[in-house]
Every structure is written in C-alpha cells, then in structure tokens.
Design a protein around this motif. Structure first.
Motif, PDB file in Angstrom:
ATOM      1  N   LEU A   1       1.265   4.074  -2.979  1.00  0.00           N
ATOM      2  CA  LEU A   1       1.006   5.496  -2.715  1.00  0.00           C
ATOM      3  C   LEU A   1       2.207   6.342  -3.115  1.00  0.00           C
ATOM      4  O   LEU A   1       2.059   7.429  -3.690  1.00  0.00           O
TER       5      LEU A   1
ATOM      6  N   PRO B   1      -4.061   4.860   5.765  1.00  0.00           N
ATOM      7  CA  PRO B   1      -3.730   3.426   5.776  1.00  0.00           C
ATOM      8  C   PRO B   1      -3.154   2.942   7.103  1.00  0.00           C
ATOM      9  O   PRO B   1      -3.408   1.814   7.526  1.00  0.00           O
TER      10      PRO B   1
ATOM     11  N   ASN C   1     -10.389   7.325   8.419  1.00  0.00           N
ATOM     12  CA  ASN C   1     -10.630   6.071   7.705  1.00  0.00           C
ATOM     13  C   ASN C   1      -9.844   5.955   6.403  1.00  0.00           C
ATOM     14  O   ASN C   1      -9.679   4.852   5.875  1.00  0.00           O
ATOM     15  N   ILE C   2      -9.365   7.086   5.864  1.00  0.00           N
ATOM     16  CA  ILE C   2      -8.576   7.022   4.631  1.00  0.00           C
ATOM     17  C   ILE C   2      -7.078   6.999   4.923  1.00  0.00           C
ATOM     18  O   ILE C   2      -6.265   7.036   3.995  1.00  0.00           O
TER      19      ILE C   2
ATOM     20  N   ILE D   1      -9.699  -3.690   3.367  1.00  0.00           N
ATOM     21  CA  ILE D   1      -9.543  -2.248   3.155  1.00  0.00           C
ATOM     22  C   ILE D   1      -8.144  -1.927   2.636  1.00  0.00           C
ATOM     23  O   ILE D   1      -7.979  -1.160   1.684  1.00  0.00           O
ATOM     24  N   LEU D   2      -7.116  -2.535   3.242  1.00  0.00           N
ATOM     25  CA  LEU D   2      -5.750  -2.304   2.775  1.00  0.00           C
ATOM     26  C   LEU D   2      -5.543  -2.827   1.354  1.00  0.00           C
ATOM     27  O   LEU D   2      -4.859  -2.197   0.544  1.00  0.00           O
TER      28      LEU D   2
ATOM     29  N   TRP E   1      -5.516   1.328   9.814  1.00  0.00           N
ATOM     30  CA  TRP E   1      -5.946  -0.057   9.665  1.00  0.00           C
ATOM     31  C   TRP E   1      -4.812  -1.028   9.971  1.00  0.00           C
ATOM     32  O   TRP E   1      -5.032  -2.072  10.582  1.00  0.00           O
TER      33      TRP E   1
ATOM     34  N   PHE F   1      -6.254   0.588  -5.583  1.00  0.00           N
ATOM     35  CA  PHE F   1      -6.674   1.934  -5.974  1.00  0.00           C
ATOM     36  C   PHE F   1      -5.465   2.820  -6.268  1.00  0.00           C
ATOM     37  O   PHE F   1      -5.395   3.480  -7.325  1.00  0.00           O
ATOM     38  N   PHE F   2      -4.488   2.848  -5.359  1.00  0.00           N
ATOM     39  CA  PHE F   2      -3.302   3.686  -5.543  1.00  0.00           C
ATOM     40  C   PHE F   2      -2.477   3.222  -6.742  1.00  0.00           C
ATOM     41  O   PHE F   2      -1.966   4.045  -7.511  1.00  0.00           O
TER      42      PHE F   2
ATOM     43  N   VAL G   1       0.847  -1.205   0.000  1.00  0.00           N
ATOM     44  CA  VAL G   1       0.000   0.000   0.000  1.00  0.00           C
ATOM     45  C   VAL G   1       0.878   1.249   0.000  1.00  0.00           C
ATOM     46  O   VAL G   1       0.654   2.197  -0.768  1.00  0.00           O
TER      47      VAL G   1
ATOM     48  N   MET H   1      -7.097  -0.322  -0.956  1.00  0.00           N
ATOM     49  CA  MET H   1      -6.252   0.873  -1.067  1.00  0.00           C
ATOM     50  C   MET H   1      -5.062   0.616  -1.990  1.00  0.00           C
ATOM     51  O   MET H   1      -4.707   1.469  -2.820  1.00  0.00           O
TER      52      MET H   1
END
Length: 368
Positions: A269, A320, A317-318, A347-348, A323, A354-355, A265, A351
C-alpha cells in the motif's frame, strides 16, 4: 484597501485551483464529523448472542424475547448443548451466550430462586463487561415485574463467566490493536516516501537506466522495511509476553507468518501511494489521513464495528487492519488455528497482490 482585496481574491483563486487544499478545508471536517459521530460511542448495540435454553418454558421464553427486543442484542444462534458455545465463540459468530438451566421455571416458582449463566468473550474486556451489564439489567427488570404482586420475592441470579480473559486485563485487547496500528502506519508511511523521494532528489534517472525491471526496483525498495518490520514484530511480541503478561495461546509460527503477511500488505500500500504521489508531503499526507483515521476508527480496535451504521460497516471491510486485528485476537488470545482464520488470511493475501499490482502499473518508467 483595493490592493488588499486583490491579494485576498488572488489567494481564493489559488485555493480554488488546488483541489487537495479544497478537500482539506471543506471535505475533511465532513468526513471526520461523520466517522467520529457514528464510531465514537461507548454504547454497544446489535451484539450477536447465542441462547442455550435447556428449560424451554414460559419464563425462559419471555426473558429471551425481552433480550431479543432490546437494541443491544441480536440472537444469532439457538444452541442445543454446552460444547456448542465454545465452537460458536471460536467461529467469531457471537459475543455472548446465555444459558438457562433445565429446571429454571420450577426453581423460580418453588424455591423462589433461579440462576442464569452469562458467558462472554472477554478478549475485549470492555465489551464483555458492557454486554453482561445490559443482560443483567434486562433480567433484573423482568424480576422486578414478576415481584409486583408476590409476597415472597423471586430472585434470578446471574453467573458470569469470562472466556479467554478471566481477569479482564485491558492489554488483551490493547496489544492486537497496537500491533495492527503500528505495523500498518509505520510500514506504509516509510515506504510511501521511498519512490517519490528518489524523484525529488533527482536520482530516479539512475534507477531507470539500470537493467532492472520496474517490479524489481519496487521490491528492492520494500525489502529493507520488511526486515525492519520483522524486528518490530519480535520486539512487540516480547514486550507483550514478558512486560504486559499477555500470553501467546496459539501457534507463534502462525502468528509471525500472519504478521509478515500484514506487513507485506502495508508495504504494498505504501509503494502504491509512493508511485502515484508527486511529492513527499503529499505521500505523507495521504498515508496519515487516509490510513490513520480508518485504522483507529474502523478496525474494531477502539470501537466495535457492529455498533456502526451499515455504510461504515461496509467500508470497514476494505481496512486491512480490521482483518489483521481479528487474526491476532484469534491466534494470540483465543489460541485458534488456521482453519478459523483462513478467510481473513485470504483477504489479506488478495489485498497484498492488488496493491502491489497497482503499484507496479502506476510506476512511471519515464520522468517526462
């Protein structure tokens, strides 16, 4: 003087045209004062607790009402048996449980002495201490009020039990937080300058004329940092166990897997920042400012998230690190498995995808 003021005027124009400088000068103080003002507090509020009321009498009901009326506690669950307490802690739903014995009121009125048990989650020893002190103070206040018109004073003793960290060692909270902060900041900052560095050095043209697709170029940039991060994970865990004496109560395989996922993650990013930045300084600035403050303030490592106003809780919550910090505490300190941390894992994973997708889309295959 006229020439001097002309230079001053010119400098104002330069600053006004540079939106990043304007943000640093005017926006950052506002952001910092809001985050620090709401997050930097030793007070613990709105902590979710559970009640196991075996007495179900007037006295226990009065104490429960006073606990619920305070700004420090929010009753999340009413339990029916002692085994439910540990399940509630494992699910991460509560910070403390309060247990009233079956003959609580009878013991208080006939023996002039009764006992209440406070069971706290000591994986964060500071919060556990504060919560037990708050609860003890509220119970003590009730005891003083009922002793106003009595010849023989009533005594309510509180027995405290600290789960997961009975010795209240600070390292149990420090290690998961440092793991989250080190992996996120180091991985992100290092990868944030990789692509933009190629642009500044003029070697990007060579990469672009190679037969490799953009996704392979981006992944190739991340692989060395992934391998170095695995070494960092191993060294942190070894130091934690053998130097700081923090045990790994859960599966070490699961802990390493989750750490590698969090590293991916962070790398994704960093690649996203690097793909969009125009210079190494810009990439480093975004990495430091956009990640350091949220990681420290909003991950729950330094300050409990539930103490913060609703907007900051939503923003957290956004982050990383929030979490991953929860995962490390659950696996390493509490000894829990994947069935408890599956939501954080998903969730991780989301993310990371997405990144990475955004980084590939923003990767420019033409320099002009």
């Amino acid at each position: 003087m006229k020439q001097f003021f002309s230079f001053v005027k010119k400098e104002f124009y330069h600053i006004w045209r540079d939106k990043r400088t304007m943000f640093i000068l005017l926006g950052m103080p506002v952001v910092q004062i809001v985050i620090f003002g709401f997050a930097l507090t030793n007070e613990v509020k709105n902590s979710q607790i559970a009640i196991l009321d075996n007495a179900k009498d007037e006295v226990s009901s009065t104490i429960i009402t006073q606990l619920d009326a305070s700004k420090y506690f929010e009753i999340r669950q009413n339990l029916h048996s002692y085994p439910e307490i540990e399940k509630a802690f494992e699910a991460g739903k509560i910070k403390m449980a309060i247990v009233f014995p079956q003959n609580f009121s009878e013991d208080l009125h006939h023996l002039n002495k009764a006992q209440i048990q406070l069971v706290a989650d000591a994986s964060d020893p500071n919060v556990a201490n504060i919560l037990t002190n708050y609860a003890t103070a509220i119970i003590g206040d009730y005891q003083r009020r009922i002793n106003t018109n009595t010849m023989l004073p009533y005594t309510i003793d509180t027995e405290t039990r600290m789960l997961y960290n009975p010795q209240l060692k600070g390292a149990y909270n420090f290690v998961p937080g440092v793991m989250a902060m080190v992996l996120l900041l180091v991985c992100t900052m290092m990868t944030a300058i990789t692509i933009v560095k190629e642009k500044e050095m003029g070697t990007m043209e060579i990469m672009l004329v190679s037969p490799m697709k953009p996704i392979m170029v981006i992944i190739a940039k991340a692989v060395p940092y992934l391998l170095l991060s695995i070494i960092n994970i191993a060294s942190i865990l070894l130091l934690s166990v053998y130097v700081l004496e923090v045990p790994i109560n859960g599966s070490i395989v699961l802990l390493v897997f989750e750490s590698i996922l969090f590293t991916l993650v962070s790398l994704s990013l960093g690649l996203l920042i690097s793909s969009g930045a125009e210079s190494q300084q810009t990439a480093m600035f975004i990495s430091l400012v956009a990640l350091f403050l949220p990681t420290v303030m909003l991950s729950g490592f330094m300050f409990p998230v539930e103490n913060m106003p609703l907007p900051l809780r939503i923003i957290s919550n956004i982050v990383p690190a929030k979490w991953y910090y929860s995962i490390v505490k659950s696996v390493m300190i509490k000894g829990l498995g994947l069935k408890v941390i599956w939501k954080e894992t998903l969730i991780l994973t989301g993310m990371m995808l997405f990144f990475l997708t955004l980084a590939i889309r923003k990767f420019k295959i033409r320099l002009a």
